[in-house]
Design a protein around this motif. Structure first.
Motif, PDB file in Angstrom:
ATOM      1  N   GLY A 214      -2.754  -0.526   6.731  1.00 36.79           N
ATOM      2  CA  GLY A 214      -2.947  -1.882   6.311  1.00 36.79           C
ATOM      3  C   GLY A 214      -4.282  -2.663   6.359  1.00 36.79           C
ATOM      4  O   GLY A 214      -4.180  -3.894   6.136  1.00 36.79           O
TER       5      GLY A 214
ATOM      6  N   GLY B 117       0.845  -1.250   0.168  1.00 40.59           N
ATOM      7  CA  GLY B 117       0.139  -0.164   0.085  1.00 40.59           C
ATOM      8  C   GLY B 117       0.884   1.192  -0.152  1.00 40.59           C
ATOM      9  O   GLY B 117       2.037   1.287  -0.561  1.00 40.59           O
ATOM     10  N   ARG B 118       0.386   2.169   0.753  1.00 41.17           N
ATOM     11  CA  ARG B 118       1.067   3.676   0.711  1.00 41.17           C
ATOM     12  C   ARG B 118       2.469   3.522   1.427  1.00 41.17           C
ATOM     13  O   ARG B 118       3.462   4.419   1.311  1.00 41.17           O
ATOM     14  CB  ARG B 118       0.308   4.452   1.288  1.00 41.17           C
ATOM     15  CG  ARG B 118      -0.769   5.106   0.659  1.00 41.17           C
ATOM     16  CD  ARG B 118      -1.645   6.128   0.944  1.00 41.17           C
ATOM     17  NE  ARG B 118      -2.191   5.800   2.222  1.00 41.17           N
ATOM     18  CZ  ARG B 118      -2.720   6.781   3.034  1.00 41.17           C
ATOM     19  NH1 ARG B 118      -3.067   7.692   2.525  1.00 41.17           N
ATOM     20  NH2 ARG B 118      -3.357   6.398   4.321  1.00 41.17           N
ATOM     21  N   GLN B 119       2.497   2.653   2.657  1.00 41.18           N
ATOM     22  CA  GLN B 119       3.758   2.632   3.476  1.00 41.18           C
ATOM     23  C   GLN B 119       5.124   2.197   2.808  1.00 41.18           C
ATOM     24  O   GLN B 119       4.996   1.238   2.077  1.00 41.18           O
ATOM     25  CB  GLN B 119       3.158   1.655   4.740  1.00 41.18           C
ATOM     26  CG  GLN B 119       2.323   2.590   5.596  1.00 41.18           C
ATOM     27  CD  GLN B 119       0.984   2.608   5.293  1.00 41.18           C
ATOM     28  OE1 GLN B 119       0.559   1.505   4.610  1.00 41.18           O
ATOM     29  NE2 GLN B 119       0.140   3.718   5.621  1.00 41.18           N
TER      30      GLN B 119
HETATM   31 MG   LIG Z   1      -0.962   1.113   3.774  1.00 39.48          MG
END
Ligand SMILES: [Mg+2]
Ligand SMILES: Nc1ncnc2c1ncn2[C@@H]1O[C@H](COP(=O)(O)OP(=O)(O)OP(=O)(O)O)[C@@H](O)[C@H]1O
Length: 125
Positions: free
Chosen positions: A87, A37-39
């Motif tokens: 998440g 994802g974005r992390q």
């Molecule tokens: Mg994420």
């Protein structure tokens, strides 16, 4: 018809499955997948070395439903999938052109789920 494609935590699947069953959506597919994802990656230690993991394990849930049932299924996934931590996952809704039941050759929305009460107690396969 729409396909709901959700990437969720493993722990979320069982409560989601049970509620979908109660609501009349017994038919679904899951796969164990990995994604990001974005992390940025999560740093873990493996045999003393620091290793960055960019991929996290998720369950991919696929469920095809009639247009009018999309919101009920999405709500169920969101309610049981949310812990509030990063998440938790994501849900996508995709158009579906047509559906066929292989056994009978029937097609259309009627083949998607068992909302007419025609669910089988325990069907082979
Ligand atoms: Mg994420
Ligand atoms: N745009 C996307 N396309 C395909 N898969 C995605 C997409 N976004 C997320 N996923 C899948 O969903 C999983 C979980 O995503 P995740 O919840 O980390 O999204 P996020 O946008 O980073 O939100 P959060 O900030 O809550 O973590 C990913 O590991 C990946 O498998």
């Amino acid at each position: 018809m729409k396909k709901i494609e959700a990437f969720i935590r493993h722990e979320a699947f069982e409560p989601i499955r049970l509620e979908l069953l109660e609501l009349g959506f017994p038919s679904l597919t899951i796969s164990e997948v990995k994604g990001s994802g974005r992390q940025k990656g999560i740093v873990e230690t493996y045999r003393g070395a620091r290793v960055t993991n960019y991929l996290r394990p998720k369950v991919k849930l696929e469920c095809v439903v009639a247009d009018g049932d999309v919101q009920a299924v999405v709500d169920t996934i969101l309610r049981h999938g949310r812990t509030g931590a990063v998440g938790d996952g994501k849900v996508f809704v995709l158009p579906v052109e047509q559906a066929y039941r292989v056994r009978t050759g029937e097609s259309g929305e009627d083949v998607l789920q068992a909302r007419d009460g025609a669910a089988f107690e325990r069907a082979p396969g």
